[in-house]
Scaffold this motif. Structure first.
Motif, short mmCIF file in Angstrom:
data_model
loop_
_atom_site.label_atom_id
_atom_site.label_comp_id
_atom_site.label_asym_id
_atom_site.label_seq_id
_atom_site.Cartn_x
_atom_site.Cartn_y
_atom_site.Cartn_z
N SER A 104 -26.51 -4.18 -13.12
CA SER A 104 -26.52 -3.62 -12.72
C SER A 104 -27.48 -4.07 -11.42
O SER A 104 -27.62 -3.74 -9.95
N LYS A 105 -28.78 -4.17 -11.82
CA LYS A 105 -30.34 -4.20 -11.49
C LYS A 105 -30.14 -5.88 -11.39
O LYS A 105 -31.47 -6.37 -10.62
N ASN A 106 -29.06 -6.94 -11.18
CA ASN A 106 -29.50 -8.31 -11.29
C ASN A 106 -29.87 -8.96 -12.05
O ASN A 106 -30.29 -10.48 -11.11
N LEU A 107 -30.55 -8.72 -13.18
CA LEU A 107 -30.86 -9.26 -14.35
C LEU A 107 -30.29 -10.38 -14.98
O LEU A 107 -30.37 -11.35 -15.45
N LEU A 108 -28.42 -9.88 -15.06
CA LEU A 108 -27.48 -10.55 -15.82
C LEU A 108 -26.61 -10.93 -15.08
O LEU A 108 -26.16 -10.47 -14.03
N GLU A 109 -26.38 -12.31 -14.85
CA GLU A 109 -24.74 -12.22 -14.19
C GLU A 109 -23.63 -11.85 -14.64
O GLU A 109 -23.36 -12.27 -16.00
N PRO A 110 -23.16 -10.83 -14.03
CA PRO A 110 -21.34 -10.62 -14.81
C PRO A 110 -20.50 -11.54 -14.91
O PRO A 110 -19.39 -11.26 -14.34
N ASP A 111 -21.23 -13.07 -15.31
CA ASP A 111 -19.87 -14.21 -15.74
C ASP A 111 -19.58 -14.37 -17.06
O ASP A 111 -20.22 -14.50 -18.11
#
Length: 508
Positions: free
Chosen positions: A146-153
């Motif tokens: 949610s805080k864009n520290l990891l890409e949900p790929d």
């Protein structure tokens, strides 16, 4: 970081370990150790539950059951399928997952013993009064996406070792899929390691060994024991992943993140590749400008990110706290009652207050207008007197002006006549003198002179046409007159030439 609309919190986040009560404060992009009992009372307090404290399961509920009865239906099925003790009070939450089943809806269900929550959180509550957010550790990972520290790929696996627990969590496309408490907490790993080497090693010394030397320990006995121990651990993790992939139709795990409460184990990434066939990544995320000053348990980092996420959406579906901060007074029943009473009192007083205020306003306005009227009346009377005096004065001045105007016109006319006679006549004489002089020079005879409209017309004769032409040229060379002639004519006998010459002064 956005602040909630009710402004119940300061901008400081305090993360708390439920066992050790170690806490960190996060504010203005800095993290620092925090004394829990001296925390800002308006800080946002967040803690977590161990994965082992939670029972999780996936159940199916008929699509025919309406949403109003859904909660009861899920609780009944959970007690039935999981054989929960009916004498124990549980806190049950759930979230719906995607399901292709046309007859049933699928739900992830999370169950925690209410007495256990009270026992875990009471020591914190004694120091902070409130605990704003509590959730099991595996759910904290959601904040990384949610805080864009990891890409949900793709599908990601997370394995984290804590002193009192260890857990594995699976997220697919940034959404929670599965989690499980592992039987290999750091304390349990220490006990098994001591059994293998046949001697007792202090926990802190063992943790230093894992972080500094890890699975490449310089002591051969220690290295062999650690290799054997972590071989068992990763075989166990592999079994869990096989079960998870089969149960949740997961084709492939794209990444695995490995970490621990005390730091990264040296050489552990090789076990991820050897036993799991997965590329390993370090479970270590920085969110503060001073985060490199010391190693911080990543669960605290996840709690701080989850607090920020809660500020944005106030989602309490997975909030297990039983010591939440009360809402602002205006949102409580007593606050709403007070608001109604205050509104009723205000409404009952509005009309009398309006009448009194309006009467006072009109009285004040009337007094002001009366004073202004009296002042203006005095000024008006004086102005009228002044106007009457000025009118009389004007009539006298008009009579004098008329007399003086008549005198002026008479004198003006007289001066014009004097000027015309004084100026015009000498000028005509001068012009005639020059014309006669030039005619004599050319041997021409002036027959007639006519003066009209400030212009002389001279009739001249000569036996020679050339002489008349010279006369005209001499006049022109004076550059004082405007010369105009139509033609030079010859009489019938052919002896005399004549011409009418118009002579006028230049404008300048």
């Amino acid at each position: 970081m956005s602040i909630p609309e009710d402004r119940r919190y300061s901008s400081q986040i305090v993360s708390i370990d439920p066992s050790s009560l170690v806490s960190y404060a996060y504010s203005k992009n800095e993290i620092k150790l925090n004394k829990l009992e001296k925390s800002d009372k308006n800080a946002f307090f967040i803690s977590y539950l161990y994965a082992r404290d939670m029972i999780s399961a996936t159940i199916d509920i008929s699509r025919n059951i309406p949403d109003s009865d859904l909660k009861d239906a899920i609780e009944i099925k959970v007690y039935d399928e999981l054989a929960l003790d009916t004498s124990v009070e549980y806190t049950i939450t759930y979230s719906e997952t995607d399901s292709k089943d046309t007859k049933n809806r699928s739900f992830n269900v999370f169950i925690v013993d209410a007495a256990l929550i009270d026992a875990k959180l009471s020591p914190i509550k004694e120091k902070t009064r409130y605990i704003d957010y509590v959730t099991p550790a595996p759910f904290l990972i959601k904040a990384l996406y949610s805080k864009n520290l990891l890409e949900p790929d793709g599908t990601h696996c997370f394995v984290y070792f804590q002193k009192n627990d260890a857990f594995l969590a699976i997220y697919k496309g940034g959404e929670y899929i599965y989690s499980k408490s592992l039987h290999y907490s750091l304390k349990e790993i220490n006990e098994k390691f001591c059994e293998l080497i046949g001697e007792r090693i202090d926990e802190e010394d063992f943790y230093k060994l894992l972080v500094n030397e890890g699975l490449r320990a310089t002591n051969s006995q220690h290295q062999q024991s650690l290799m054997q121990l972590f071989g068992e651990i990763f075989l166990y993790i592999n079994d869990v992943l096989v079960f998870c992939k089969r149960s949740y139709n997961i084709d492939y795990i794209d990444k695995i993140f490995l970490g621990s409460e005390i730091g990264t184990f040296s050489g552990i990434d090789e076990y991820g590749r050897s036993y799991l066939g997965l590329e390993s990544f370090e479970f270590n995320f920085s969110i503060a400008i001073n985060s490199k000053e010391w190693y911080i348990d990543q669960i605290h980092i996840l709690m701080m990110l989850s607090a920020q996420l809660y500020f944005d959406n106030h989602d309490d579906r997975l909030n297990f706290s039983i010591f939440k901060r009360p809402p602002p007074l205006k949102y409580r029943p007593v606050g709403q009652l007070l608001a109604i009473l205050a509104a009723s009192l205000i409404v009952s007083l509005i009309y009398p207050a309006y009448q009194f205020a309006y009467h006072s306003f009109l009285s004040l306005q009337t007094a002001q207008n009366t004073n202004e009227y009296n002042t203006l009346l005095q000024k008006t009377s004086k102005i009228r007197q002044d106007i009457a005096a000025l009118k009389t004065e004007k009539e006298k001045v008009d009579v004098l002006l008329k007399d003086e105007t008549a005198k002026f016109e008479f004198r003006k006319k007289l001066l014009s006549e004097i000027y015309r006679k004084k100026i015009s006549y000498p000028m005509k004489a001068a012009m005639l003198l020059e014309i006669f002089q030039l005619s004599n020079q050319s041997g021409s005879k002036v027959e007639n002179i006519v003066f009209k409209n400030q212009q002389l017309t001279v009739s001249i004769q000569n036996r020679s046409e050339k002489k008349i032409t010279e006369f005209i040229q001499d006049l022109t060379e004076l550059k004082k007159y405007k010369i105009n002639t139509d033609k030079i004519a010859q009489d019938d006998a052919g002896k005399l030439y004549s011409s009418n010459i118009s002579i006028g002064l230049h404008d300048e």
